[in-house]
Design a protein around this motif. Structure first.
Motif, short mmCIF file in Angstrom:
data_model
loop_
_atom_site.label_atom_id
_atom_site.label_comp_id
_atom_site.label_asym_id
_atom_site.label_seq_id
_atom_site.Cartn_x
_atom_site.Cartn_y
_atom_site.Cartn_z
N GLN A 29 0.84 -1.21 0.00
CA GLN A 29 0.00 0.00 0.00
C GLN A 29 0.87 1.25 0.00
O GLN A 29 0.53 2.25 -0.63
CB GLN A 29 -0.95 0.00 1.20
N SER A 30 2.00 1.21 0.69
CA SER A 30 2.94 2.35 0.70
C SER A 30 3.44 2.64 -0.71
O SER A 30 3.51 3.81 -1.12
CB SER A 30 4.14 2.06 1.61
N LEU A 31 3.76 1.59 -1.45
CA LEU A 31 4.22 1.78 -2.83
C LEU A 31 3.12 2.37 -3.70
O LEU A 31 3.38 3.26 -4.52
CB LEU A 31 4.70 0.45 -3.41
N THR A 32 1.90 1.89 -3.51
CA THR A 32 0.77 2.42 -4.27
C THR A 32 0.55 3.90 -3.94
O THR A 32 0.35 4.73 -4.84
CB THR A 32 -0.51 1.62 -3.96
N LEU A 33 0.61 4.24 -2.65
CA LEU A 33 0.44 5.64 -2.24
C LEU A 33 1.58 6.51 -2.79
O LEU A 33 1.35 7.63 -3.25
CB LEU A 33 0.40 5.75 -0.72
N PHE A 34 2.80 5.97 -2.75
CA PHE A 34 3.94 6.71 -3.27
C PHE A 34 3.77 7.00 -4.76
O PHE A 34 4.00 8.13 -5.22
CB PHE A 34 5.24 5.93 -3.03
N GLU A 35 3.34 5.99 -5.52
CA GLU A 35 3.10 6.18 -6.95
C GLU A 35 2.00 7.21 -7.20
O GLU A 35 2.12 8.05 -8.09
CB GLU A 35 2.74 4.85 -7.61
N GLU A 36 0.95 7.14 -6.42
CA GLU A 36 -0.13 8.13 -6.56
C GLU A 36 0.39 9.53 -6.26
O GLU A 36 0.12 10.48 -6.99
CB GLU A 36 -1.29 7.79 -5.62
N GLY A 37 1.17 9.65 -5.20
CA GLY A 37 1.72 10.95 -4.82
C GLY A 37 2.64 11.53 -5.87
O GLY A 37 2.55 12.72 -6.20
N THR A 38 3.52 10.70 -6.44
CA THR A 38 4.42 11.22 -7.47
C THR A 38 3.64 11.63 -8.72
O THR A 38 3.98 12.63 -9.36
CB THR A 38 5.52 10.20 -7.84
N GLY A 39 2.58 10.91 -9.03
CA GLY A 39 1.73 11.30 -10.15
C GLY A 39 1.04 12.63 -9.90
O GLY A 39 0.94 13.49 -10.79
N LEU A 40 0.56 12.81 -8.67
CA LEU A 40 -0.09 14.08 -8.32
C LEU A 40 0.90 15.24 -8.35
O LEU A 40 0.56 16.35 -8.79
CB LEU A 40 -0.74 13.97 -6.93
N ILE A 41 2.11 15.00 -7.88
CA ILE A 41 3.14 16.05 -7.91
C ILE A 41 3.44 16.45 -9.36
O ILE A 41 3.55 17.64 -9.68
CB ILE A 41 4.41 15.60 -7.17
N LYS A 42 3.54 15.48 -10.23
CA LYS A 42 3.79 15.76 -11.65
C LYS A 42 2.63 16.57 -12.23
O LYS A 42 2.84 17.53 -12.97
CB LYS A 42 3.96 14.44 -12.41
#
Length: 75
Positions: A29-42
């Motif tokens: 879940q941490s990896l999924t959240l991290f991926e979502e966060g990096t997408g949002l930052i982009k």
């Protein structure tokens, strides 16, 4: 995924950071959240770039070359 506004994206990024900082989220879940966060930052970065382009006004200087001037809202 629905397109979020800049403000909604920042709020979601803050939620993700809080969840990850707690450290009690499982690895997957941490990896999924991290991926979502990096997408949002982009996405936020792109929105900021687009907003900056709307604010900057191009104008030719005395030599005929374009120069960038901050948008003052007056024509």
């Amino acid at each position: 995924m629905e397109k979020l506004s800049f403000e909604q994206s920042v709020a979601r990024i803050e939620e993700i950071v809080r969840a990850l900082e707690k450290g009690d989220v499982p690895l997957e879940q941490s990896l999924t959240l991290f991926e979502e966060g990096t997408g949002l930052i982009k996405s936020c970065s792109k929105m900021l770039d687009e907003a900056e382009q709307k604010v900057v006004k191009l104008r030719k200087d005395e030599t005929g070359e374009p120069e960038e001037l901050p948008f003052d809202g007056e024509e």
